[in-house]
Design a protein around this motif. Structure first.
Motif, mmCIF file in Angstrom:
data_model
loop_
_atom_site.group_PDB
_atom_site.id
_atom_site.type_symbol
_atom_site.label_atom_id
_atom_site.label_comp_id
_atom_site.label_asym_id
_atom_site.label_seq_id
_atom_site.Cartn_x
_atom_site.Cartn_y
_atom_site.Cartn_z
ATOM 1 N N TYR A 82 10.236 5.211 -8.885
ATOM 2 C CA TYR A 82 9.558 4.436 -7.698
ATOM 3 C C TYR A 82 10.437 3.749 -7.059
ATOM 4 O O TYR A 82 11.226 2.641 -8.047
ATOM 5 N N ASN A 83 11.530 3.632 -5.893
ATOM 6 C CA ASN A 83 12.822 3.012 -5.651
ATOM 7 C C ASN A 83 13.256 2.278 -6.542
ATOM 8 O O ASN A 83 13.315 0.922 -7.035
ATOM 9 N N LYS A 120 -1.900 -6.325 -12.290
ATOM 10 C CA LYS A 120 -0.743 -7.158 -11.772
ATOM 11 C C LYS A 120 -0.009 -6.500 -11.045
ATOM 12 O O LYS A 120 0.853 -6.943 -9.638
ATOM 13 N N LEU A 121 -0.304 -5.351 -10.819
ATOM 14 C CA LEU A 121 0.502 -4.296 -9.695
ATOM 15 C C LEU A 121 0.668 -5.214 -8.231
ATOM 16 O O LEU A 121 -1.381 -5.166 -7.855
ATOM 17 N N LYS A 122 1.137 -5.028 -7.135
ATOM 18 C CA LYS A 122 0.912 -5.808 -6.311
ATOM 19 C C LYS A 122 1.363 -4.934 -4.834
ATOM 20 O O LYS A 122 0.956 -4.667 -4.008
ATOM 21 N N ASP A 123 2.412 -4.221 -4.991
ATOM 22 C CA ASP A 123 3.315 -2.851 -4.612
ATOM 23 C C ASP A 123 1.577 -2.169 -4.487
ATOM 24 O O ASP A 123 1.491 -0.904 -5.643
ATOM 25 N N LYS A 124 1.145 -1.532 -3.299
ATOM 26 C CA LYS A 124 0.002 0.030 -2.703
ATOM 27 C C LYS A 124 1.071 0.710 -3.024
ATOM 28 O O LYS A 124 0.468 1.882 -3.880
ATOM 29 N N THR A 125 1.990 0.951 -3.055
ATOM 30 C CA THR A 125 2.606 2.441 -3.256
ATOM 31 C C THR A 125 3.002 2.856 -4.550
ATOM 32 O O THR A 125 2.578 3.859 -4.844
ATOM 33 N N LEU A 126 3.287 1.705 -4.951
ATOM 34 C CA LEU A 126 3.932 1.443 -6.664
ATOM 35 C C LEU A 126 2.032 2.025 -7.106
ATOM 36 O O LEU A 126 2.077 2.788 -7.907
ATOM 37 N N LYS A 127 0.919 1.420 -6.862
ATOM 38 C CA LYS A 127 -0.109 1.641 -7.026
ATOM 39 C C LYS A 127 -0.428 3.179 -7.204
ATOM 40 O O LYS A 127 -0.987 3.725 -8.508
ATOM 41 N N GLU A 128 -0.914 3.925 -5.614
ATOM 42 C CA GLU A 128 -0.526 5.194 -5.889
ATOM 43 C C GLU A 128 -0.049 6.159 -6.373
ATOM 44 O O GLU A 128 -0.783 6.545 -7.057
ATOM 45 N N LYS A 129 1.230 5.517 -6.780
ATOM 46 C CA LYS A 129 1.589 6.196 -7.323
ATOM 47 C C LYS A 129 1.800 6.230 -9.095
ATOM 48 O O LYS A 129 1.457 7.744 -9.491
#
Length: 129
Positions: free
Chosen positions: A57-58, A16-25
């Motif tokens: 994150y964020n 469900k993750l859409k945020d690419k930066t969060l996925k990378e984290k």
């Protein structure tokens, strides 16, 4: 690096993750766990045997709950659940209780089976995130 098994709640969260930066984290965090599984904080009490890894994150805290299992062909990291910190540990307790109650009737069958008997797990496919 140790191999990884993803349980359904973790797979669902990553999918469900859409945020690419969060996925990378999360990918970086899982790689760190795979390199040194003691990096997370070891839980006590009714969550004994489970490790928690924090990601910030964020302005939001995220958690990864995982455990380490030793099978016939080596040690594996089992990512049980991932998500935001809010109610995370209570949700994890509910999930662990659910899979213990369901026994062989559902995918929860695999959790005790991996720990006790070391049978192969169908969840070892790579996570699609």
């Amino acid at each position: 690096m140790l191999p990884v098994i993803y349980y359904p709640p973790a797979k669902k969260f990553f999918k469900k993750l859409k945020d690419k930066t969060l996925k990378e984290k999360f990918k970086e965090a899982i790689d760190e766990i795979r390199n040194d599984y003691n990096i997370g904080s070891k839980k006590v009490g009714d969550l004994a045997g489970i490790y928690g890894y924090d990601i910030y994150y964020n302005k939001t805290n995220y958690e990864i709950a995982y455990t380490i299992n030793t099978l016939e062909d080596g040690t594996v990291v089992v990512i049980i659940m991932a998500g935001t910190r809010e109610n995370f540990w209570n949700e994890l307790k509910k999930y662990l209780k659910y899979i213990q109650i369901k026994g062989t009737a559902s995918i929860g069958f695999w959790y005790p089976l991996i720990q006790i008997l070391g049978y192969p797990n169908p969840l070892t496919q790579k996570c699609g995130y």
